[in-house]
Scaffold this active site. Sequence first.
Site, mmCIF file in Angstrom:
data_model
loop_
_atom_site.group_PDB
_atom_site.id
_atom_site.type_symbol
_atom_site.label_atom_id
_atom_site.label_comp_id
_atom_site.label_asym_id
_atom_site.label_seq_id
_atom_site.Cartn_x
_atom_site.Cartn_y
_atom_site.Cartn_z
ATOM 1 N N SER A 53 44.500 46.457 42.504
ATOM 2 C CA SER A 53 45.327 45.375 42.305
ATOM 3 C C SER A 53 44.744 45.097 44.412
ATOM 4 O O SER A 53 44.478 43.714 44.258
ATOM 5 C CB SER A 53 46.621 45.362 42.923
ATOM 6 O OG SER A 53 47.654 45.892 41.842
ATOM 7 N N ASN B 249 47.018 38.394 44.213
ATOM 8 C CA ASN B 249 47.512 38.753 44.855
ATOM 9 C C ASN B 249 47.854 38.969 46.284
ATOM 10 O O ASN B 249 48.467 38.689 47.269
ATOM 11 C CB ASN B 249 47.764 40.910 44.880
ATOM 12 C CG ASN B 249 47.999 40.603 43.889
ATOM 13 O OD1 ASN B 249 48.809 39.941 43.298
ATOM 14 N ND2 ASN B 249 47.720 42.204 42.702
ATOM 15 N N GLU C 122 41.314 38.445 36.100
ATOM 16 C CA GLU C 122 40.408 38.805 37.539
ATOM 17 C C GLU C 122 39.073 39.532 37.212
ATOM 18 O O GLU C 122 39.487 40.866 37.916
ATOM 19 C CB GLU C 122 41.649 39.101 38.735
ATOM 20 C CG GLU C 122 41.552 37.853 39.868
ATOM 21 C CD GLU C 122 42.732 38.325 40.695
ATOM 22 O OE1 GLU C 122 43.288 39.280 40.945
ATOM 23 O OE2 GLU C 122 41.998 37.022 41.768
ATOM 24 N N HIS D 2 40.416 43.411 36.773
ATOM 25 C CA HIS D 2 42.491 42.922 37.350
ATOM 26 C C HIS D 2 42.934 42.765 36.398
ATOM 27 O O HIS D 2 42.916 41.117 36.305
ATOM 28 C CB HIS D 2 42.084 42.574 38.471
ATOM 29 C CG HIS D 2 43.794 42.372 39.289
ATOM 30 N ND1 HIS D 2 44.029 41.801 40.520
ATOM 31 C CD2 HIS D 2 44.898 43.916 38.827
ATOM 32 C CE1 HIS D 2 45.476 41.708 40.524
ATOM 33 N NE2 HIS D 2 45.488 43.463 39.998
#
Length: 300
Positions: A128, A199, A161, A149
Site C-alpha cells: 500500500s 493512499n 495502481e 496495488h
Amino acid sequence: MGTQAAPAASEIAAVGVIGAGQMGSGIAQLAAAAGCGVFLLDSDPAALSRAVASISSSLGRLVSKGQLSQAACDDSVKRIKCVSDVQELRGVDLVIEAIIESEDVKKKLFVELDRITKPSAILASNTSSISITRLASATSRPSQVIGMHFFNPPPIMKLVEIIRGADTSEEVFSQVKSFSERIGKTVICSQDYPGFIVNRILMPMINEAFWALYTGVATKEDIDTGMKLGTNHPMGPLQLADFIGLDVCLSVLRVLHNGLGDNKYSPCPLLVQYVDAGRLGKKRGLGVYSYRRNSSSVKP
Ligand code: NAI
C-alpha cells in the site's frame, strides 16, 4: 541488473500469489479466472483454508447470478494450488506479493524470491505504501520489480495502481499493465513516492476522521454518515478503515509520516491504540465498529 526478457502478458501463464489474506485471496481468484495456474502461498495454513473457502463462495455468487458457468467456476478453483513452500514458485512467470505491510519482512521475501524464481520472472508487490525501489534493491533484478496495488476487495474493485520503481523497465511496466487489463482492471500509473496516488490522498482523510472521533467532534456514526451523504462516498472513512484493516492504515500513515516528514501524517493516537488492542477491523470482527454476531455495538 536483470537482463532476461520478461514474459509477454499473454505468456503469463503461471502466477505465484504470496499472502492468502484479504488481498491475496482476491488476487488469486482474479488470476485463476483469467486462466492462469496459481500457486497461493501463506505461512499460516488456516489463512489458506479461509482463502479457498472465500474464493469458492465469491465465484459461487457469480454462478448464482448467472454471470459465470458452474464449469468455469470449478475450473478456476482447480487452477489454484495452495502451497506452503516458496520453492514451489520457481517456475512462475509473475509473483504478486501480498503479505503483511512490513518493509523488513517484504525485503526478506524478495531476496528469497530473487534466488528461487526463474530469471525472467517479474516480482510485483501489492504494498500500500512501501517503496518499490527499496524492495527492488534487495534483488539482483530491479528492472523486473514493480508495484501492483489492488484495492479491497480485488475481485470487485476496478482499479490497479501500477508503481514504477527507479529501475523498472518499460517492458515490464507494459507486461504488467497488459496483465492487469487482461484480469479486467483499469490501470493508473504512479511514480514511487510514499503512499503512491490513492493512499497519499485517502489516508490523511481516514486519519482526520480518527482525530475527529478522538477529540469528540462527533460520534463514529455521524462522522461516517456525514462523509457518506455530504460527499457522496459509498462508505464513511471509519468504516472504510475497518474494511482496509486498521493495522494497514497505521502502517501506511507511518510510511507517509516518515517519507514525507510532515506532522500532518502523524497517526492519531486512537488509531494506534486500536491496533495495539488488536482491534484491526472487519477481518478480526472488531475495529471502530463491531462485526461480531449478537454484538451490542452498532454496525455502520
Ligand atoms: P492480511 O492480514 O489479510 O493478509 C496477510 C497474509 O500474509 C496473512 O494471511 C499472513 O499469514 C500472510 N503472511 C504474513 N507474512 C508472510 C510471509 N512472510 N510469508 C507468507 N505469508 C505471510 O493483509 P491484507 O489486507 O491482505 O494486506 C496484504 C498486503 O496488501 C499488505 O501489504 C497491504 O498493505 C496491501 N494492501 C491491503 C489493502 C487492504 O485494503 N487491506 C489494499 C491494498 C493493498
